[in-house]
Write an enzyme that holds these catalytic residues in place. Structure first.
Site, PDB file in Angstrom:
ATOM      1  N   GLU A  36      43.885  28.835  41.190  1.00 19.13           N
ATOM      2  CA  GLU A  36      43.835  29.963  42.111  1.00 19.13           C
ATOM      3  C   GLU A  36      42.837  31.023  41.646  1.00 19.13           C
ATOM      4  OE1 GLU A  36      44.970  30.156  45.025  1.00 19.13           O
ATOM      5  OE2 GLU A  36      46.176  28.331  44.980  1.00 19.13           O
ATOM      6  N   GLN A  41      36.709  33.635  45.653  1.00 21.53           N
ATOM      7  CA  GLN A  41      35.299  33.850  46.004  1.00 21.53           C
ATOM      8  C   GLN A  41      34.388  32.707  45.542  1.00 21.53           C
ATOM      9  OE1 GLN A  41      35.359  37.967  44.233  1.00 21.53           O
ATOM     10  NE2 GLN A  41      34.426  38.502  46.186  1.00 21.53           N
ATOM     11  N   TYR A 119      48.285  37.884  46.428  1.00 22.22           N
ATOM     12  CA  TYR A 119      48.042  36.516  46.893  1.00 22.22           C
ATOM     13  C   TYR A 119      48.304  35.498  45.788  1.00 22.22           C
ATOM     14  CZ  TYR A 119      45.889  32.097  47.520  1.00 22.22           C
ATOM     15  OH  TYR A 119      45.707  30.732  47.526  1.00 22.22           O
TER      16      TYR A 119
END
Length: 268
Positions: A36, A41, A119
């Site tokens: 993750e 990006q 997240y």
């Protein structure tokens, strides 16, 4: 669109088009954390070989925590945003020192780890332990804007989160989020990106000539040649002097490089 109709659409797509990704072959929370953080990006195709190499080198939190920063950053090369590599090492150190090597499972403890935001904490809980937590990322955002906000601009995440909660199959959170992400990636490839209509959409700055490029060049030079004098860095990095100066100081303050007796290096 009705909830049942939406479920059928997503599951049908997933059955025929699900991606085979190495981090989906494990329920190891550490390996999921690594994936993750790497995926932030960064495109999936770039992450896969780096993830496999990282896990081979640093197979668990203990090995990562005991590695030098120089080893970590050398392994991270090619992914960019080098602070992410530093955060992973710091997170491993915290898990080993404060949690006796056992990965924390509650939201608050996960969020206390360096580099772990809402997240990432949600993704770890869903993918490692199949917890029906609510979270959002770019591909998930794309799906919900496309199907539930097709005529709206500047869509706020809080409105999307209500739909994510309504549609989440409580016993299949892991696969459901995988399915949403795969479908969202598909939508981006076949449509003008729906997530551009998000209030939170940010256009990423190009790398060439950017501040990120200057930082990357400084760090690479110090990694390969340190300890080096400040003047040596300035001579090597052909860019605006004030930009190089500022970035040397920023990298030092962030802990990516250290200054000792006028020389710059990465801890080895």
């Amino acid at each position: 669109m009705q909830i049942d109709e939406f479920h059928n659409l997503i599951w049908d797509f997933y059955r025929s088009n699900k991606r085979s990704l190495p981090w989906r072959e494990t329920k190891d929370s550490y390996k999921i954390l690594v994936s993750e953080v790497m995926l932030q990006q960064t495109q999936v195709d770039r992450v896969i070989p780096k993830y496999l190499s990282w896990i081979e080198t640093f197979s668990d939190t203990t090995k990562l925590a005991s590695a030098s920063l120089k080893e970590v950053l050398n392994e991270w090369k090619g992914l960019g945003y080098n602070r992410r590599g530093l955060y992973l090492k710091q997170a491993a150190e915290k898990i080993v020192s404060e949690y006796d090597g056992a990965f924390p499972q509650d939201e608050r403890s996960l969020r206390s780890l360096p580099g772990v935001g809402p997240y990432t904490a949600g993704a770890i809980q869903a993918f490692a332990w199949n917890k029906p937590v609510i979270f959002i990322e770019t591909n998930i955002r794309t799906v919900f804007i496309h199907h539930f906000f097709s005529k709206k601009e500047k869509v706020h995440d809080k409105d999307i989160l209500e739909y994510i909660e309504k549609t989440l199959p409580k016993k299949r959170a892991r696969e459901w989020y995988w399915a949403l992400m795969d479908y969202g990636a598909h939508l981006k490839q076949t449509l003008p990106n729906p997530s551009r209509r998000s209030k939170h959409h940010v256009i990423q700055e190009g790398f060439k000539g950017s501040n990120r490029e200057v930082r990357s060049r400084i760090l690479s030079f110090v990694l390969e040649n340190g300890p080096v004098k400040r003047e040596g860095i300035l001579q090597q990095i052909q860019s605006r002097k004030w930009s190089v100066e500022d970035n040397i100081d920023t990298l030092t303050n962030e802990g990516l490089i250290k200054k000792s007796e006028g020389l710059y290096s990465v801890e080895s």
